[in-house]
Write a protein that holds these residues in place. Structure first.
Motif, PDB file in Angstrom:
ATOM      1  N   GLU A 193       0.684  -1.267   0.014  1.00 21.11           N
ATOM      2  CA  GLU A 193       0.224   0.062  -0.047  1.00 21.11           C
ATOM      3  C   GLU A 193       0.763   1.316  -0.102  1.00 21.11           C
ATOM      4  N   ASP A 208      -3.557  -3.087 -10.871  1.00 22.79           N
ATOM      5  CA  ASP A 208      -3.084  -2.637 -12.340  1.00 22.79           C
ATOM      6  C   ASP A 208      -1.627  -3.158 -12.463  1.00 22.79           C
ATOM      7  N   ALA A 209      -1.009  -3.773 -11.471  1.00 21.88           N
ATOM      8  CA  ALA A 209       0.435  -4.202 -11.350  1.00 21.88           C
ATOM      9  C   ALA A 209       0.453  -5.494 -12.229  1.00 21.88           C
ATOM     10  N   THR A 248      -4.743  -5.852  -3.906  1.00 18.91           N
ATOM     11  CA  THR A 248      -4.217  -4.475  -3.413  1.00 18.91           C
ATOM     12  C   THR A 248      -3.677  -3.541  -4.595  1.00 18.91           C
ATOM     13  N   LEU A 249      -2.800  -4.379  -5.898  1.00 14.48           N
ATOM     14  CA  LEU A 249      -2.560  -3.375  -6.672  1.00 14.48           C
ATOM     15  C   LEU A 249      -3.126  -4.096  -8.226  1.00 14.48           C
ATOM     16  N   LYS A 299       3.254   2.233  -2.158  1.00 13.06           N
ATOM     17  CA  LYS A 299       3.377   2.697  -3.663  1.00 13.06           C
ATOM     18  C   LYS A 299       2.419   1.893  -4.400  1.00 13.06           C
ATOM     19  N   ASP A 300       2.269   2.627  -5.617  1.00  9.89           N
ATOM     20  CA  ASP A 300       1.810   2.063  -6.873  1.00  9.89           C
ATOM     21  C   ASP A 300       2.634   1.356  -7.394  1.00  9.89           C
ATOM     22  N   PHE A 301       2.934   0.159  -7.182  1.00  3.76           N
ATOM     23  CA  PHE A 301       3.984  -0.672  -8.000  1.00  3.76           C
ATOM     24  C   PHE A 301       3.504  -1.099  -9.322  1.00  3.76           C
ATOM     25  N   GLY A 302       4.113  -0.815 -10.227  1.00  2.00           N
ATOM     26  CA  GLY A 302       3.617  -1.405 -11.670  1.00  2.00           C
ATOM     27  C   GLY A 302       4.222  -2.840 -12.062  1.00  2.00           C
TER      28      GLY A 302
END
Length: 142
Positions: free
Chosen positions: A13, A53-54, A50-51, A15-18
């Protein structure tokens, strides 16, 4: 930045990791196989939730040398291949990808080439750059 003591949920949460790269499970080969795979799937689900889009890259566990494989009832290439096969099925080739780096470290028989290791198990640090370069050729752009 220094992360310190933090659990995975909090880290995800921050950072928005790619891209997220996962290589886990080799130490669990001696435990209940189905439970280990279920936990792996739960981890991928947690990351996906959680992510969303990663891109997730599941990396195969590395093979061991022939001598280690022939002398170890648990940490051998048959068990490693069974585990790798199971985790590869988690990939969907859309957002979750399976990568098998063994292609650059194995010998012609599918065992870790002894020239890449000093303990029959771990790839020497001097070869990590080769690993990174190989990973870079597998990048997905979305």
């Amino acid at each position: 930045p220094e992360v310190g003591n933090i659990n995975l949920n909090s880290l995800l949460e921050l950072k928005d990791f790619g891209k997220i790269y996962i290589m886990l499970g080799i130490n669990e080969l001696g435990y209940d196989f189905n439970n280990t795979i279920a936990k792996y799937e739960a981890l991928v689900d947690l990351i996906r939730d959680t992510l969303p889009d990663a891109l997730i890259y599941i990396q195969a566990n590395l093979h061991v040398t022939k001598s280690r494989a022939e002398s170890d009832a648990i940490y051998n290439n048959e068990n490693i291949n069974k585990f790798n096969s199971a985790v590869s099925s988690i990939s969907d080739n859309q957002d979750i990808f399976y990568l098998d780096v063994n292609v650059i470290f194995d010998d012609e028989n599918g065992d870790l080439n002894p020239e890449y290791t000093s303990d029959d198990t771990h790839v020497l640090g001097k070869h990590y750059l080769d690993w990174c370069d190989w990973l870079a050729t597998k990048a997905i752009i979305k």
